[in-house]
Design a protein around this motif. Structure first.
Motif, short mmCIF file in Angstrom:
data_model
loop_
_atom_site.label_atom_id
_atom_site.label_comp_id
_atom_site.label_asym_id
_atom_site.label_seq_id
_atom_site.Cartn_x
_atom_site.Cartn_y
_atom_site.Cartn_z
N VAL A 109 0.41 -0.89 0.41
CA VAL A 109 0.06 0.10 -0.14
C VAL A 109 1.09 1.38 -0.39
O VAL A 109 0.86 2.54 -0.31
CB VAL A 109 -1.05 -0.13 1.08
N ALA A 110 1.92 0.82 0.88
CA ALA A 110 3.23 2.30 0.48
C ALA A 110 3.78 2.76 -0.37
O ALA A 110 4.29 3.92 -0.83
CB ALA A 110 3.28 2.39 2.12
N GLN A 111 3.84 1.55 -1.35
CA GLN A 111 4.61 1.52 -2.38
C GLN A 111 4.24 0.78 -3.64
O GLN A 111 4.86 -0.05 -3.75
CB GLN A 111 6.28 1.10 -2.33
N PRO A 112 3.33 1.63 -4.26
CA PRO A 112 1.92 -0.13 -5.15
C PRO A 112 2.96 -0.24 -6.32
O PRO A 112 3.09 -1.59 -6.36
CB PRO A 112 1.36 0.83 -5.46
N LYS A 113 4.00 0.63 -6.32
CA LYS A 113 4.62 0.10 -7.75
C LYS A 113 5.86 -1.16 -7.38
O LYS A 113 6.20 -1.68 -8.10
CB LYS A 113 6.04 1.23 -8.61
N ARG A 114 5.61 -1.39 -6.10
CA ARG A 114 6.79 -2.46 -5.86
C ARG A 114 6.36 -3.45 -5.33
O ARG A 114 7.02 -4.44 -4.62
CB ARG A 114 7.92 -2.38 -4.51
N ALA A 115 4.94 -3.39 -5.32
CA ALA A 115 4.07 -4.40 -4.54
C ALA A 115 4.92 -6.09 -5.08
O ALA A 115 4.55 -7.02 -4.36
CB ALA A 115 3.05 -4.25 -5.29
N PHE A 116 4.85 -5.83 -6.00
CA PHE A 116 5.37 -7.43 -7.10
C PHE A 116 6.73 -7.97 -6.46
O PHE A 116 7.36 -8.75 -6.27
CB PHE A 116 4.92 -7.06 -8.16
N TRP A 117 7.37 -6.85 -6.30
CA TRP A 117 8.49 -7.04 -5.48
C TRP A 117 9.06 -7.37 -4.45
O TRP A 117 9.24 -8.31 -3.63
CB TRP A 117 9.74 -5.72 -5.87
N PHE A 118 8.03 -6.43 -3.94
CA PHE A 118 8.04 -6.99 -2.24
C PHE A 118 7.19 -8.72 -2.08
O PHE A 118 8.00 -9.70 -1.03
CB PHE A 118 7.09 -5.96 -1.37
N ALA A 119 6.45 -9.38 -3.06
CA ALA A 119 5.63 -10.51 -3.03
C ALA A 119 6.64 -11.39 -3.07
O ALA A 119 6.68 -12.19 -2.93
CB ALA A 119 4.50 -10.61 -4.03
#
Length: 203
Positions: A48-58
């Protein structure tokens, strides 16, 4: 009594820390072995804080989970009997023993029956550690085990990342608003899932 709201706010604090990606990976690792808090608790606010990095976090969460799944498997295979008293003290022994009975029943059908069960198990509100230990104890073949863990956990974290990536601020607002009922519903589902495993082990 509010429980999940304060936990969510704490997770938000962790998610903003500069070492949050490392914390997420570590949480995913230990959750697959013994820790009771699912990594989605950190993955959601971080995405939520960095939507563009959501897949990297996943992806980081998957890496940690897979490493933990392998450790949990080998601990189950080689050290379960020695660690039984610890699991009993933690209240985890009934769930693990029920998971063992269920995995054994699937193994009696075929290794691929176990694979499909574990893939479906990735969407159940059952802690991953139940399946990792049970699989090691029963001796699920490594190919089916690794693939099932990768797909089962992967579809959860990537679908969550996708939903937040598409939902953006609206997803965060919705999650914050409904976190308390969501948490209690998940708790009830977990209790029901454990009861189902116990029932399956006795029939």
């Amino acid at each position: 009594m509010k429980i999940f709201g304060p936990l969510y706010e704490r997770a938000i604090t962790w998610a903003r820390h500069r070492h949050a990606p490392a914390y997420l990976t570590g949480l995913s690792f230990v959750e697959a072995i013994i820790f009771p808090i699912m990594p989605e608790v950190m993955l959601a606010p971080m995405s939520v804080a960095q939507p563009k990095r959501a897949f990297w976090f996943a992806t980081l969460s998957i890496v940690g989970s897979m490493a933990g799944a392998l450790v949990g498997y080998f601990l189950g295979h080689y050290a379960f009997e020695a660690l039984k008293p610890m699991f009993a003290a933690l209240g985890m022994l009934p769930a693990i023993e029920s998971g063992i009975a269920t995995v054994q029943a699937k193994m009696a059908e075929s290794p691929w029956a176990v694979f499909f069960f574990l893939v479906l198990g990735g969407f159940m509100p059952i802690p991953m550690k139940v399946f990792t230990w049970a699989s090691g104890i029963v001796g699920v073949p490594m190919l089916q085990y690794v693939l099932s863990m990768l797909i089962g956990r992967g579809k959860r974290v990537y679908l969550l990342a996708l939903a937040i990536r598409l939902g953006g601020e609206r997803a965060e607002a919705t999650l914050r608003r409904y976190i308390e009922p969501i948490g209690w519903i998940a708790t009830v589902l977990l209790a029901a899932a454990v009861a189902w495993l116990v029932w399956r082990s006795q029939h």
